[in-house]
Design an enzyme around this catalytic site. Structure first.
Site, PDB file in Angstrom:
ATOM      1  N   HIS A   1      -6.198  92.204  34.218  1.00  0.00           N
ATOM      2  CA  HIS A   1      -5.649  92.187  32.869  1.00  0.00           C
ATOM      3  C   HIS A   1      -6.539  91.375  31.931  1.00  0.00           C
ATOM      4  O   HIS A   1      -6.848  91.810  30.811  1.00  0.00           O
ATOM      5  CB  HIS A   1      -4.240  91.591  32.913  1.00  0.00           C
ATOM      6  CG  HIS A   1      -3.625  91.337  31.577  1.00  0.00           C
ATOM      7  ND1 HIS A   1      -2.786  92.232  30.956  1.00  0.00           N
ATOM      8  CD2 HIS A   1      -3.734  90.281  30.733  1.00  0.00           C
ATOM      9  CE1 HIS A   1      -2.402  91.731  29.795  1.00  0.00           C
ATOM     10  NE2 HIS A   1      -2.958  90.548  29.641  1.00  0.00           N
ATOM     11  N   GLU A   2      -6.959  90.195  32.372  1.00  0.00           N
ATOM     12  CA  GLU A   2      -7.761  89.327  31.506  1.00  0.00           C
ATOM     13  C   GLU A   2      -9.154  89.896  31.273  1.00  0.00           C
ATOM     14  O   GLU A   2      -9.679  89.828  30.149  1.00  0.00           O
ATOM     15  CB  GLU A   2      -7.856  87.926  32.130  1.00  0.00           C
ATOM     16  CG  GLU A   2      -6.517  87.214  32.288  1.00  0.00           C
ATOM     17  CD  GLU A   2      -5.752  87.073  30.982  1.00  0.00           C
ATOM     18  OE1 GLU A   2      -6.403  86.994  29.913  1.00  0.00           O
ATOM     19  OE2 GLU A   2      -4.515  87.050  31.016  1.00  0.00           O
ATOM     20  N   HIS A  36      -9.036  92.541  28.612  1.00  0.00           N
ATOM     21  CA  HIS A  36      -9.053  92.018  27.243  1.00  0.00           C
ATOM     22  C   HIS A  36     -10.486  91.923  26.717  1.00  0.00           C
ATOM     23  O   HIS A  36     -10.778  92.293  25.579  1.00  0.00           O
ATOM     24  CB  HIS A  36      -8.413  90.630  27.193  1.00  0.00           C
ATOM     25  CG  HIS A  36      -6.926  90.637  27.029  1.00  0.00           C
ATOM     26  ND1 HIS A  36      -6.287  91.333  26.038  1.00  0.00           N
ATOM     27  CD2 HIS A  36      -5.956  89.991  27.729  1.00  0.00           C
ATOM     28  CE1 HIS A  36      -4.979  91.140  26.134  1.00  0.00           C
ATOM     29  NE2 HIS A  36      -4.749  90.333  27.149  1.00  0.00           N
ATOM     30  N   GLU A  62      -1.946  93.385  24.560  1.00  0.00           N
ATOM     31  CA  GLU A  62      -1.388  93.073  25.868  1.00  0.00           C
ATOM     32  C   GLU A  62      -1.056  94.348  26.641  1.00  0.00           C
ATOM     33  O   GLU A  62      -1.324  94.450  27.844  1.00  0.00           O
ATOM     34  CB  GLU A  62      -0.131  92.213  25.708  1.00  0.00           C
ATOM     35  CG  GLU A  62      -0.390  90.796  25.226  1.00  0.00           C
ATOM     36  CD  GLU A  62      -1.223  90.002  26.213  1.00  0.00           C
ATOM     37  OE1 GLU A  62      -0.990  90.127  27.432  1.00  0.00           O
ATOM     38  OE2 GLU A  62      -2.116  89.261  25.770  1.00  0.00           O
TER      39      GLU A  62
END
Length: 264
Positions: A128-129, A132, A189
């Protein structure tokens, strides 16, 4: 003076919209006003500052474990993103968090491992990070903030001559915060959830662990989350529903993976 400021600001906004358009991996139009080199420099400077201010974990096994998971994830990053190496650091803090920064920097707080209790759950966070960064969400957030500040500067010229100038500026600031910046953050997100899900699946991790992770997060937060409309993050239920909807595709990607990670 007012006319010059307004003309300058309008010109800035118009030029920004013309030169700063890009597309996210999901195909959404983005505004990115900063160069890759500028973002890399900002990411590197921020990371170095954090390493000075937050204690680093000296637990060799813990560092090897986090590095193992991160390496499998970053190995799935396509060459077109121009990040050849990723630096991974474990911070010796109880905070339940992790992040990735432009320039290939990944930070994981020790406290996260109390919630992300398996390699697959940790992979969902790191995926997920990293998503980003690959999606240039930091660039987009900074770009929108810059334009918002330019707009507020123009409005301030008018408000100073009004009896209710201060109230008007407060209302406008609140409108920008909750009407523009936060909704984009929730979009970021959600994009990172789905992009990260694909990254972890391609690496061979079990994508179903992402759903369990957010169930763990919901339990750990003990119902203390703000209402979704005032939050920079989607609600846990929204995230879980979206992840479940994308799960069939993610499971196919995992099945196609060349290996299954064994990080301990």
């Amino acid at each position: 003076m007012k006319a010059k400021l307004i003309l300058l600001t309008v010109s800035l906004l118009s030029a920004s919209l013309l030169v700063g358009c890009a597309k996210s991996p999901s195909g959404r139009q983005q505004l990115t006003l900063f160069s890759n080199s500028e973002m890399k420099q900002l990411g590197t400077q921020s990371f170095e500052q954090m390493k000075k201010e937050i204690p680093l974990s000296r637990d060799k096994k813990l560092n090897q474990y986090v590095q193992c998971v991160a390496t499998h994830i970053t190995a799935q990053v396509e060459k077109g993103y121009a990040i050849k190496t990723w630096e991974v650091v474990v911070f010796d803090s109880d905070q339940v968090n992790a992040f990735a920064l432009p320039g290939g920097k990944i930070g994981v707080y020790r406290g996260l491992l109390n919630v992300a209790t398996t390699q697959d759950q940790l992979a969902s966070v790191i995926g997920h990070e990293v998503a980003h960064v690959l999606s240039e969400h930091g660039n987009e957030r900074m770009s929108h903030a810059q334009l918002a500040n330019a707009g507020l500067a123009v409005a301030d010229v008018f408000s100073k001559e009004s009896e209710y100038g201060g109230v008007a500026m407060s209302a406008l600031g609140l409108g920008v915060q909750y009407g523009v910046l936060l909704p984009f953050s929730r979009t970021h997100e959600s994009e990172a959830d789905l992009f990260g899900l694909a990254l972890m699946a391609k690496a061979g991790f079990d994508p179903r662990a992402a759903v369990q992770l957010w169930k763990n997060m919901a339990k750990a937060s003990s119902g203390e989350n703000p209402a979704e409309i005032l939050s920079t993050h989607p609600s846990h239920k929204t995230r879980i529903d979206d992840l479940n909807a994308a799960m069939p595709t993610a499971l196919k990607l995992q099945k196609q993976a060349n290996s299954r990670p064994h990080c301990k």
